[in-house]
Design an enzyme around this catalytic site. Structure first.
Site, PDB file in Angstrom:
ATOM      1  N   LYS A 157       3.223 -25.737  37.438  1.00 37.14           N
ATOM      2  CA  LYS A 157       2.818 -26.491  36.264  1.00 37.14           C
ATOM      3  C   LYS A 157       2.755 -27.950  36.679  1.00 37.14           C
ATOM      4  O   LYS A 157       3.753 -28.561  37.021  1.00 37.14           O
ATOM      5  CB  LYS A 157       3.863 -26.305  35.154  1.00 37.14           C
ATOM      6  CG  LYS A 157       3.637 -27.167  33.953  1.00 37.14           C
ATOM      7  CD  LYS A 157       2.860 -26.433  32.904  1.00 37.14           C
ATOM      8  CE  LYS A 157       2.357 -27.393  31.844  1.00 37.14           C
ATOM      9  NZ  LYS A 157       1.874 -26.711  30.663  1.00 37.14           N
ATOM     10  N   GLY A 210      -2.785 -26.998  28.773  1.00 39.70           N
ATOM     11  CA  GLY A 210      -2.461 -27.319  27.400  1.00 39.70           C
ATOM     12  C   GLY A 210      -2.119 -28.771  27.302  1.00 39.70           C
ATOM     13  O   GLY A 210      -2.459 -29.570  28.171  1.00 39.70           O
ATOM     14  N   GLY A 211      -1.412 -29.093  26.245  1.00 38.02           N
ATOM     15  CA  GLY A 211      -1.089 -30.489  25.987  1.00 38.02           C
ATOM     16  C   GLY A 211      -0.310 -31.154  27.093  1.00 38.02           C
ATOM     17  O   GLY A 211      -0.497 -32.321  27.395  1.00 38.02           O
ATOM     18  N   THR A 240      -1.410 -28.710  33.396  1.00 37.17           N
ATOM     19  CA  THR A 240      -2.202 -27.577  33.855  1.00 37.17           C
ATOM     20  C   THR A 240      -1.340 -26.621  34.666  1.00 37.17           C
ATOM     21  O   THR A 240      -0.462 -27.057  35.401  1.00 37.17           O
ATOM     22  CB  THR A 240      -3.333 -28.097  34.761  1.00 37.17           C
ATOM     23  OG1 THR A 240      -3.861 -29.281  34.172  1.00 37.17           O
ATOM     24  CG2 THR A 240      -4.426 -27.083  34.901  1.00 37.17           C
ATOM     25  N   VAL A 241      -1.631 -25.345  34.526  1.00 37.86           N
ATOM     26  CA  VAL A 241      -0.876 -24.351  35.272  1.00 37.86           C
ATOM     27  C   VAL A 241      -1.786 -23.700  36.312  1.00 37.86           C
ATOM     28  O   VAL A 241      -2.905 -23.313  36.003  1.00 37.86           O
ATOM     29  CB  VAL A 241      -0.322 -23.254  34.340  1.00 37.86           C
ATOM     30  CG1 VAL A 241       0.507 -22.256  35.134  1.00 37.86           C
ATOM     31  CG2 VAL A 241       0.515 -23.881  33.245  1.00 37.86           C
ATOM     32  N   ASP A 244      11.120 -24.757  22.387  1.00 37.28           N
ATOM     33  CA  ASP A 244       9.739 -24.329  22.150  1.00 37.28           C
ATOM     34  C   ASP A 244       9.617 -22.817  22.210  1.00 37.28           C
ATOM     35  O   ASP A 244       8.753 -22.288  22.905  1.00 37.28           O
ATOM     36  CB  ASP A 244       8.824 -24.985  23.194  1.00 37.28           C
ATOM     37  CG  ASP A 244       7.371 -25.036  22.731  1.00 37.28           C
ATOM     38  OD1 ASP A 244       6.505 -25.400  23.523  1.00 37.28           O
ATOM     39  OD2 ASP A 244       7.126 -24.689  21.548  1.00 37.28           O
TER      40      ASP A 244
END
Lengths: 855, 188
Positions: A111, A91-92, A95-96, A205
């Site tokens: 992550k 995502g922003g 990377t996972v 979040d």
């Protein structure tokens, strides 16, 4: 994944602009058409990159394709000490990956932040600092972060790898949920937020993509977008759909803004929509300013008023109008369900003497101790309701894992069984509480008499310990108990109970409930009912004595110990024919006898079944009875479905029972359900960490999964502590053999403490064949076949013949094993040593004979 | 590209039609960066030596915006597509002009030469043509989705605004569907 799903995922990745390992994608394609489509998508992705990139197109030399445009970076193999396995999402932020931590010997989620951002040192440091703060946070509903670091210029942090679905995925698949379900999730979420806020952090979040619904319904709050981020409406930290208006207006994030997000999440869970919405950040901000929003009633007019009220309140534009804390929101949610909730902090305890009653005859440690303790607690200010604490200490309300140390026997000689029995009861009662992790008695017994709370708590990986004492005098008993922090050894909670001996079980039930209250643990209605049920006093005190003696006798887990225990349990039911727990214990003991004897054990299994059925007739919540029944149904009846059901009941009724998890894990392994088996074995290990049998269970499943290096690592750890554990050595030998390291395998089998029984000699013979030493193998085989034991190990002989290539003999032996109903025959299908037989049509017949369906 | 509502774009267009210079500047600011990025990928180096890409883009946009009488404003997405088509045509003009300077006969389809744009160098002319041809076969909504997201790199929120979708998630789904169709149409 089907072709459809694979393609869809690729399309989504191209649309999202996330990195794709194209080589892997192409080679993963099953048909030519699929491969061609993958190539087109790759072209489009490249085109997209070229069209969007700011820099560089005009700096490239004519005719020379720019590096990096044709392929997105292939997945790296390693980051620091972690081995990267699979790209899970991105995502922003970054990377996972699913990764393997060789030090912890477990799978983790890593992550990795985007490399470009890592070049800003202040950003990097603040991320690592936050990661480390998160790592100190321990709560069952918050993702366990293990660490944060920088390697090769990339910042990353690694945390537990969660299987399951995010709430977003769940809603996408199932649609909106009931308010009840949403409330239960909300309660867990509030607990998570309370823990986060108590640690001085703000989550920032909270959204459906960041809450995971794990197996067994565990709700876990994740952080930093470890779920896959969808859509571009995420900007900065926080998602506008979930963001409190004060944040959109530019204000700082606070616990109250987290509560707004929680409210938005609840809104979404029951409707699939959001209170304030719009196509962009600016739109949403404007909508808030204009007050244009939906209420819960607008989207779900059918929901109960209590729920609607709570959610709308959490969504108040004015932070001051929202619930004051996460705990307050949790209480409101629970109240809306009409659950009796124990979330208010415990009241100040009354001073010692009043509580224990005026009994001048008792000049015991008990009274003096508790009064002094309370005084001491006030003085040091370590009671949870006294203010001022840092992240480093454990407060009572954050204890979510504990071990019950053997309660000290103050009653004099010959009464150890009683205090041990009380310890056992307490451990059992506490381990039935789902939100609390309690270490099994077996792993704690070794610390009898020890007082170093810090050392014990670290060794067992728990937040706190329960210590205490039992005094029995005639018909009275007194039990004292303290909850001691595993970090600084401060006493977090203490209580004394003084009762008639007939009320021993009620006392234990009250004690468990008080401990739960002391640590702010809410009990589900089922758990409360369970505690009430366990408080029922037996009609006969003598019977109770025999029951307790039986459990103490059982502990060594040898054949003679089981026989002793059975005598006591039989006495108990003779004295009280309606003693359900005693019957369940008989069933359990017989099932252990059957397993230890390794025979078909017709008699033992029969008695186990009878006792189990009697126990369940009297009380259908007897977990031990289900466990025993499961063993009978599996090993004796070969009834897979019934056994599965029984094991699941056993676990359901007593989730803290390590035995049940281990046994179910074995059962699942025999069925070939390795991934599930691993979960069960790991759980057993978690509950009972000092018990090497549990660890070897994990190693076993890893072996079946073909994860030989991991299995080896596990076994080595066992052997490092328990150097002479023969079974572990043998298993290690099997791992070596599977890897083709035949010399090392044979060395393991020759170790002095390797098991010498014929079954194990068969494996030695088999490896000799594999190592190319067939003549020696045949000699050993002759020796084995000459022994009287050979009838019991027909399956083991079969795998030697399989290795020798003599299939007919092997199949005949296997059929004979099935005829004789040897429990070992149940493992034929999954045992890799029979792989050469799989193609043989007679093998399919064997599978049907042992009751496993055709695939 | 800032995320303003279609209404405000419409208003600006009206103002531009009326001769409002400030409105023109505003729209230019909005569209120029993305289109420039896009155009760079499609202009061979040689051509760009002759005319700076930014100037080219600017001219094209102004040209389009000044002659909007035949343009029916269905939404931002449509405007993007229109601008893109104009840009593509302009680029082709430039290429022809360049090649007329002396290398017309050597323009071989499969020949990778200095006349290839960066995009063509990377994925090949043939692929670019397949792409354009496939793009043309999509319906206008699908085409706008591709242009907005894949080519111009707009955020899903912006794409939603451009396509008139209610949420970014809806926009994402539309892009996904269009992409899937595009890939199929591109099969050789």
């Amino acid at each position: 994944m089907t072709d459809e799903e694979r393609l869809r995922a690729l399309v989504a990745a191209v649309a999202d602009g996330t990195p794709v390992d194209w080589q892997r994608a192409e080679s993963g394609a099953q048909t030519d058409e699929e491969r061609a489509l993958v190539r087109q998508l790759r072209l489009i992705a490249t085109l997209s990159e070229v069209s969007r990139t700011d820099e560089g197109t005009h700096t490239a030399e004519a005719g020379e394709p720019r590096a990096g445009l044709l392929t997105t970076a292939p997945m790296p193999d390693q980051w620091g000490p972690l081995h990267l396995r699979e790209l899970v999402g991105s995502g922003g932020y970054g990377t996972v990956y699913r990764a393997w931590d060789p030090q912890l010997a477990r799978e983790v989620a890593l992550k990795l932040l985007n490399a470009d951002r890592a070049e800003d040192p202040t950003f990097e440091q603040s991320v690592i600092a936050e990661g480390r703060r998160l790592a100190r946070l321990h709560h069952p509903n918050v993702i366990n972060v293990y660490g944060a670091d920088t390697h090769e210029g990339r910042v990353g942090f690694w945390m537990e790898f969660l299987e399951g679905q995010t709430l977003k995925q769940w809603i996408d698949a199932h649609g909106p949920m009931s308010s009840r379900e949403a409330t239960l999730i909300g309660i867990d979420l509030c607990r998570a937020l309370a823990a986060v806020h108590a640690a001085g952090l703000v989550h920032r979040d909270v959204k459906a993509q960041n809450v995971m619904r794990g197996p067994k319904g565990r709700t876990v709050l994740m952080d930093f977008g470890t779920g896959i981020e969808t859509g571009e409406i995420s900007r900065l930290a926080g998602t506008p759909l979930y963001m409190a208006p004060e944040l959109l207006a530019g204000g700082p994030a606070t616990p109250k803004s987290d509560l707004y997000s929680a409210g938005a999440l609840l809104f979404y869970l029951v409707s699939g929509e959001f209170p304030v919405t719009g196509p962009s950040f600016a739109h949403i901000k404007a909508a808030h300013a204009a007050g244009s929003r939906k209420t819960v009633r607008d989207v779900r007019p059918d929901l109960p008023a209590a729920f609607v009220k709570v959610v709308d309140r959490a969504l108040s534009s004015d932070p001051a109008a929202r619930p004051t804390t996460a705990g307050a929101l949790e209480a409101e949610l629970a109240a809306s369900l009409e659950l009796p909730v124990e979330t208010t902090p415990p009241p100040v305890p009354r001073p010692g003497p009043e509580r224990t009653g005026r009994r001048p005859g008792y000049t015991l440690m008990g009274i003096a101790a508790s009064a002094a303790l309370i005084g001491a607690l006030w003085a040091t200010g370590t009671l949870p309701w006294v203010g001022g604490r840092s992240h480093e200490t454990i407060t009572a309300s954050r204890v979510r894992s504990l071990a019950v140390l053997p309660l000290e026997n103050l009653s004099g000689a010959g009464q150890d069984y009683f205090s041990d029995g009380m310890t056992d009861l307490l451990t059992t009662n506490l381990s039935k509480l789902g939100a609390l992790r309690v270490i099994a008695r077996g792993s704690v017994m070794r610390y009898k008499g020890s007082h170093d709370a810090h050392e014990i708590a670290s060794a067992l990986d728990v937040d706190a310990l329960i210590q205490g004492s039992v005094l029995r005098d005639g018909n009275r008993i007194r039990i004292t108990a303290q909850l001691v922090s595993g970090i600084d050894q401060s006493t977090l909670w203490a209580e004394t109970y003084d009762r008639d001996i007939r009320d021993a079980f009620t006392l234990q039930s009250d004690l468990a409930r008080d401990i739960a209250r002391g640590i702010n643990l809410s009990l589900t209605p089922k758990e409360q009912a369970g505690l009430r049920a366990s408080a029922i006093a037996p009609r006969n005190v003598q019977a109770q004595e025999e029951y307790l003696k039986g459990w103490t006798a059982l502990e060594p887990r040898t054949a003679s110990a089981v026989a002793d225990a059975l005598t006591h349990f039989e006495n108990a039911v003779r004295l009280d024919p309606a003693y359900a727990q005693a019957f369940a214990s008989i069933a359990y003991a017989y099932s252990q006898e059957a397993t230890l004897a390794k025979m078909s054990g017709e008699e033992a299994y029969g008695r186990a079944r009878d006792a189990a059925m009697r126990a369940l007739d009297l009380d259908s919540s007897q977990s031990a009875a289900y466990y025993a029944l499961g063993l009978v149904q599996f090993n004796h009846d070969w009834d897979w479905a019934a056994a599965s059901s029984s094991f699941q009941h056993a676990i359901d009724l007593d989730p803290g029972n390590a035995d049940a998890h281990s046994q179910y894990g074995e059962f699942l392994t025999a069925q070939g359900r390795f991934a599930e088996a691993l979960t069960e074995m790991r759980r057993a290990r978690e509950i009972d960490p000092m018990n090497h049998v549990r660890r070897s269970g994990v190693a076993m499943v890893l072996f079946y999964l073909g994860k030989y290096p991991e299995a080896e690592a596990e076994l080595r750890q066992i052997l490092a502590i328990s150097k002479n554990m023969g079974v572990a050595k043998f298993m290690l030998g099997r791992v070596y053999a599977a890897q083709g390291r035949t010399d090392e395998a044979l060395a393991m089998f020759s170790e002095p403490d390797a098991p010498k029984e014929v079954r194990f000699l068969c494996e030695r013979a088999r490896v000799l064949v594999v190592a190319g030493r067939a003549p020696e193998a045949r000699q050993l085989l002759r020796q084995i076949e000459g022994s009287p034991e050979s009838e019991r190990i027909l399956d083991a002989l079969a795998f030697v013949y399989t290795a020798l290539g003599q299939r007919d003999t092997a199949v005949t032996l296997l059929n004979r094993a099935v005829d004789a109903r040897l429990p070992a025959a149940l493992w034929i299908t999954v045992d890799p040593r029979f792989a050469p037989l799989h193609a043989d049509p007679r093998f399919a017949l064997l599978r049907r004979r042992i009751g496993l369906q055709e695939e | 590209m800032s995320s303003d509502s279609p209404e405000s774009t419409l208003v600006l267009l009206e103002q531009i039609r009326a001769g409002d210079q400030a409105a023109l500047d505003l729209l230019l600011t909005r569209y120029r960066p993305q289109l420039t990025r896009w155009a760079r990928g499609r202009l061979p180096h040689g051509v760009r030596d002759l005319s700076d890409t930014e100037d080219l883009v600017q001219e094209t946009i102004i040209g389009v915006l000044r002659h909007l009488d035949h343009f029916e404003f269905r939404g931002e997405g449509a405007l993007h597509a229109y601008l893109r088509r104009a840009m593509l045509n302009r680029i082709r003009d430039e290429l022809r002009r360049h090649s007329r300077r002396g290398a017309a006969e050597t323009l071989d389809e499969r020949f990778v030469c200095a006349d290839d744009s960066p995009l063509e160098q990377v994925i090949g002319r043939e692929a670019v043509e397949r792409y354009e041809s496939a793009l043309a076969q999509l319906n206008s909504a699908e085409r706008e989705a591709i242009i907005a997201r894949i080519e111009l790199g707009q955020t899903f929120a912006e794409v939603a605004g451009a396509l008139g979708k209610p949420t970014p998630e809806a926009a994402r789904m539309a892009v996904n569907r269009a992409l899937a169709r595009l890939a199929r149409l591109m099969l050789p």
